[in-house]
Design an enzyme around this catalytic site. Structure first.
Site, PDB file in Angstrom:
ATOM      1  N   HIS A   1      11.793   0.010  19.389  1.00  0.00           N
ATOM      2  CA  HIS A   1      10.729  -0.988  19.274  1.00  0.00           C
ATOM      3  C   HIS A   1      11.336  -2.387  19.350  1.00  0.00           C
ATOM      4  CE1 HIS A   1       7.807   2.042  17.839  1.00  0.00           C
ATOM      5  NE2 HIS A   1       8.774   2.518  17.085  1.00  0.00           N
TER       6      HIS A   1
ATOM      7  N   ASP B   1       7.497  -9.277  20.492  1.00  0.00           N
ATOM      8  CA  ASP B   1       7.254 -10.407  21.405  1.00  0.00           C
ATOM      9  C   ASP B   1       6.269 -11.325  20.700  1.00  0.00           C
ATOM     10  OD1 ASP B   1       6.080 -12.124  23.267  1.00  0.00           O
ATOM     11  OD2 ASP B   1       5.583 -10.556  24.717  1.00  0.00           O
TER      12      ASP B   1
ATOM     13  N   HIS C   1       3.998 -14.452  20.916  1.00  0.00           N
ATOM     14  CA  HIS C   1       3.395 -15.403  21.859  1.00  0.00           C
ATOM     15  C   HIS C   1       3.607 -16.849  21.399  1.00  0.00           C
ATOM     16  CE1 HIS C   1       0.338 -12.346  23.770  1.00  0.00           C
ATOM     17  NE2 HIS C   1       1.584 -11.899  23.763  1.00  0.00           N
TER      18      HIS C   1
ATOM     19  N   HIS D   1       3.398  -8.763  19.281  1.00  0.00           N
ATOM     20  CA  HIS D   1       3.239  -7.323  19.525  1.00  0.00           C
ATOM     21  C   HIS D   1       4.550  -6.703  19.954  1.00  0.00           C
ATOM     22  CE1 HIS D   1       3.181  -7.706  24.024  1.00  0.00           C
ATOM     23  NE2 HIS D   1       2.666  -8.883  23.764  1.00  0.00           N
ATOM     24  N   CYS D   2       4.604  -5.378  19.890  1.00  0.00           N
ATOM     25  CA  CYS D   2       5.759  -4.651  20.398  1.00  0.00           C
ATOM     26  C   CYS D   2       5.668  -4.632  21.921  1.00  0.00           C
ATOM     27  CB  CYS D   2       5.765  -3.235  19.838  1.00  0.00           C
ATOM     28  SG  CYS D   2       7.270  -2.319  20.219  1.00  0.00           S
TER      29      CYS D   2
ATOM     30  N   HIS E   1       2.510   1.251  23.085  1.00  0.00           N
ATOM     31  CA  HIS E   1       2.853   0.805  21.732  1.00  0.00           C
ATOM     32  C   HIS E   1       1.776  -0.136  21.189  1.00  0.00           C
ATOM     33  CE1 HIS E   1       7.273   2.019  21.093  1.00  0.00           C
ATOM     34  NE2 HIS E   1       6.840   2.673  22.155  1.00  0.00           N
TER      35      HIS E   1
ATOM     36  N   MET F   1       0.630  -1.600  17.364  1.00  0.00           N
ATOM     37  CA  MET F   1       1.712  -2.565  17.115  1.00  0.00           C
ATOM     38  C   MET F   1       1.380  -3.981  17.565  1.00  0.00           C
ATOM     39  SD  MET F   1       5.179  -0.376  17.647  1.00  0.00           S
ATOM     40  CE  MET F   1       6.127  -1.430  16.561  1.00  0.00           C
TER      41      MET F   1
ATOM     42  N   HIS G   1     -19.213 -11.982  16.427  1.00  0.00           N
ATOM     43  CA  HIS G   1     -20.493 -12.576  16.059  1.00  0.00           C
ATOM     44  C   HIS G   1     -20.751 -12.269  14.587  1.00  0.00           C
ATOM     45  CE1 HIS G   1     -24.751 -13.672  16.323  1.00  0.00           C
ATOM     46  NE2 HIS G   1     -25.006 -12.558  15.668  1.00  0.00           N
TER      47      HIS G   1
ATOM     48  N   GLU H   1     -22.766 -19.221  18.280  1.00  0.00           N
ATOM     49  CA  GLU H   1     -23.421 -17.983  17.862  1.00  0.00           C
ATOM     50  C   GLU H   1     -22.479 -16.788  18.033  1.00  0.00           C
ATOM     51  OE1 GLU H   1     -25.981 -18.084  21.947  1.00  0.00           O
ATOM     52  OE2 GLU H   1     -26.543 -16.523  20.544  1.00  0.00           O
ATOM     53  N   THR H   2     -21.732 -16.806  19.124  1.00  0.00           N
ATOM     54  CA  THR H   2     -20.777 -15.741  19.434  1.00  0.00           C
ATOM     55  C   THR H   2     -19.598 -16.424  20.097  1.00  0.00           C
ATOM     56  OG1 THR H   2     -22.544 -14.127  19.768  1.00  0.00           O
ATOM     57  CG2 THR H   2     -20.451 -13.638  20.837  1.00  0.00           C
TER      58      THR H   2
ATOM     59  N   HIS I   1     -19.900  -8.275  19.518  1.00  0.00           N
ATOM     60  CA  HIS I   1     -21.272  -8.246  20.023  1.00  0.00           C
ATOM     61  C   HIS I   1     -21.394  -7.580  21.392  1.00  0.00           C
ATOM     62  CE1 HIS I   1     -25.505  -9.258  20.230  1.00  0.00           C
ATOM     63  NE2 HIS I   1     -25.443  -9.790  19.036  1.00  0.00           N
TER      64      HIS I   1
HETATM   65 CU   LIG Z   1       6.972  -0.355  19.487  1.00  0.00          CU
END
Ligand SMILES: [Cu+2]
Length: 367
Positions: A118, A121, A123, A158-159, A169, A174, A279, A303-304, A330
């Site tokens: 594993h 990453d 962002h 995330h992985c 994954h 993950m 929503h 609203e959304t 929604h």
């Molecule tokens: Cu992983």
């Protein structure tokens, strides 16, 4: 044109430089070593560890630790079991909070009892595949990653091991979120400070559970054993479950999120793989950073709102009336049939001034 001699000198100089630690790196290490450190113990979603909204001191190094757990997780009320892969055992992974300019220092542990390699990453990080290139570890290994949080906002992590492993994954659980707050906190479109009384982190996941010949969901002994069948379902792009916090009903009933009339709640919503559209039934997004990036002015009175797959967004709402509020994706098929529904239970007394707006107008005179 380079002569052979110039080329050789160039190569020798390059070799010398490679043997020496880069001066900038040495200076930076010293600068970082001089910063205060804070160790933060992460908590399972929908809760978020205690943090300052406005930083009361300068940048620091914030230490976090994530242990990867491969484990079975029941994802609906029929007992369907996902061979999940998780950071710290929860789906989604815990939310981290730092301020812009802080350093994030993560210790990532892959226990020997796991089956898979594993990594992580972020962002929020820049370069080296968001840390993915530096953190790939086998079972029994651990690694430390440090990066400077240079952009504010809510960001997915995330992985991302490699190739076909990456989506698998991620849809096995993950992913998580880091929130990088501006040092002086959140602001409205005019720069006026905004604060929250509570923060909740809702992670949405799409799961792809294979079925047997009779149409029943299948169970597996390990993630590896589930891989082939799961990828077949994934390729159809039709999830069998779309849930908040890892399971249908994970945030309803006794597990509902709570608030009080007059409280302002920040709801951070992530989806690492697929678009979604939160929503709040009976409420609104007073201030919404759909893309989650606090350098942009928030949208108002939504609203959304739209959360792009691979991102986290943030919505601020002040509850004005008591009651149970459903918070849904929604796409109502996903909300009702597939599981993407949460509840907020809001305590307090009914606000009469607002009730007048909601009153039925009474019978219409017939003559
Ligand atoms: Cu992983």
């Amino acid at each position: 044109m380079f002569t052979r001699r110039q080329a050789l000198i160039g190569a020798a100089a390059a070799a010398m430089l490679a043997a020496m630690p880069p001066l900038g790196a040495v200076a930076q290490e010293a600068d970082i070593a001089a910063l205060p450190r804070e160790h933060v113990t992460l908590v399972a979603p929908p809760f978020v560890h205690a943090h300052e909204q406005m930083a009361t001191s300068g940048p620091k190094v914030v230490e976090f630790s994530l242990t990867i757990e491969e484990k079975p997780v029941v994802i609906d009320d029929e007992g369907t079991t996902l061979r999940a892969m998780t950071f710290n055992g929860s789906i989604p992974a815990p939310m981290m909070v730092v301020h812009e300019g802080d350093y994030v220092e993560l210790t990532l542990v892959n226990p020997a009892t796991n089956e898979m390699p594993h990594n992580i990453d972020f962002h929020a990080a820049t370069g080296a595949l968001g840390g993915g290139a530096l953190t790939l570890i086998m079972p029994g290994e651990q690694v430390k990653l440090r990066f400077k949080a240079t952009r504010s906002g809510t960001f997915v992590y995330h992985c991302a091991p490699e190739g076909a492993m990456i989506p698998w994954h991620v849809v096995s659980g993950m992913s998580g979120t880091i929130m990088v707050l501006p040092r002086d906190g959140l602001k409205d479109e005019k720069g006026k400070p905004l604060r929250y009384d509570r923060v909740y982190y809702v992670g949405e996941n799409d799961f792809y559970v294979p079925r047997d010949e009779d149409g029943n969901f299948k169970g597996y002994e390990s993630p590896g054993e589930s891989y082939g069948d799961t990828v077949e379902v994934m390729r159809g792009l039709v999830p069998t479950h779309v849930v908040f916090n890892g399971a249908k009903g994970a945030l309803t009933g006794d597990n509902a999120m709570t608030s009080k009339v007059g409280e302002t709640v920040l709801i951070v919503h992530s989806q690492a793989n697929r678009d979604t559209r939160p929503h709040l039934i009976g409420g609104h997004g007073d201030y919404v950073w759909e893309e989650g990036k606090f350098a942009n002015p928030p949208a108002k009175d939504l609203e959304t709102w739209f959360i792009r797959g691979g991102s986290a967004g943030a919505a601020l709402y002040t509850f004005l009336q008591p009651g149970v509020y459903a918070y849904v994706n929604h796409n109502l098929i996903e909300a009702v049939e597939l599981g993407a529904t949460a509840h907020f239970v809001v305590e307090g007394t009914w606000n009469d001034d607002l009730m007048k707006q909601m009153e039925a107008p009474g019978p219409i005179p017939t003559n």
